[in-house]
Write an enzyme that holds these catalytic residues in place. Structure first.
Site, PDB file in Angstrom:
ATOM      1  N   GLU A  57       0.849  -1.198   0.000  1.00 16.32           N
ATOM      2  CA  GLU A  57       0.000   0.000   0.000  1.00 16.32           C
ATOM      3  C   GLU A  57       0.877   1.238   0.000  1.00 16.32           C
ATOM      4  OE1 GLU A  57      -2.534   1.332  -0.759  1.00 16.32           O
ATOM      5  OE2 GLU A  57      -3.987   1.556   0.830  1.00 16.32           O
ATOM      6  N   ASP A  61      -4.013   5.861   6.333  1.00 16.63           N
ATOM      7  CA  ASP A  61      -4.479   6.973   7.162  1.00 16.63           C
ATOM      8  C   ASP A  61      -5.164   6.399   8.400  1.00 16.63           C
ATOM      9  OD1 ASP A  61      -5.602   9.273   8.235  1.00 16.63           O
ATOM     10  OD2 ASP A  61      -6.339  10.024   6.335  1.00 16.63           O
ATOM     11  N   PHE A 111      -2.610  16.119   4.098  1.00 14.36           N
ATOM     12  CA  PHE A 111      -2.797  15.460   2.807  1.00 14.36           C
ATOM     13  C   PHE A 111      -1.506  15.597   2.025  1.00 14.36           C
ATOM     14  CE2 PHE A 111      -4.466  14.116  -1.153  1.00 14.36           C
ATOM     15  CZ  PHE A 111      -5.532  13.302  -0.817  1.00 14.36           C
ATOM     16  N   ARG A 124       0.734  12.897  -9.118  1.00  8.37           N
ATOM     17  CA  ARG A 124       1.364  11.579  -9.001  1.00  8.37           C
ATOM     18  C   ARG A 124       2.805  11.594  -9.497  1.00  8.37           C
ATOM     19  NH1 ARG A 124      -2.026   7.263  -8.101  1.00  8.37           N
ATOM     20  NH2 ARG A 124      -4.168   7.603  -8.739  1.00  8.37           N
TER      21      ARG A 124
END
Length: 145
Positions: A57, A61, A111, A124
């Site tokens: 992963e 969070d 974030f 990305r």
């Protein structure tokens, strides 16, 4: 010699699957609105029986998405399931429901984007990790109807 067993012609039998689980729109988890995961990319799940699974992963969070994925995969009776995450968030509320078996880095509860982490499919391709400013979050927000 420490690595003498690696000099033979044997290889580790394994297969690789890429899956996509969409769990965020903007900076809000879609999982909070529905406990149903939007999973795509898995092939024949019956082949998982008695296999060791390693889920890789990008970031964890709260861990809710990974818990759901793990429950889904457990239905196919793998021998083991281990989770590795490049990042985990340092949450002040301590609402992390799942700690991965292996972690690369712990990051602040903001974030983050870059190095394959995105915000609504943007950023990305950054070659570094950075925290999204509120102005960036607003600029690239998806307007839901």
């Amino acid at each position: 010699m420490l690595f003498s067993n690696l000099q033979n012609d044997r290889s580790l039998p394994m297969s690789l699957e890429f899956i996509r689980i969409r769990s965020y729109v903007n900076d809000t988890s879609t999982f909070e609105k529905s406990d149903k995961l939007e999973i795509s990319g898995l092939s024949d799940l019956t082949q998982l029986k008695q296999k060791h699974l390693l889920i890789i992963e990008d970031i964890i969070d709260t861990g809710a998405t990974m818990i759901s994925l793990k429950r889904e995969l457990e239905q196919y009776h793998p021998k083991s399931i281990r989770i590795v995450s490049l990042f985990t968030k340092r949450r002040p509320d301590k609402k992390c429901l799942l700690k991965p078996d292996y972690v690369g880095f712990e990051v602040p509860d903001h974030f983050i984007v870059g190095y394959a982490l995105d915000y609504n499919e943007y950023f990305r391709d950054l070659e570094h990790i950075c925290i999204m400013k509120e102005s960036g979050i607003e600029k690239y927000r998806i307007i839901e109807e």
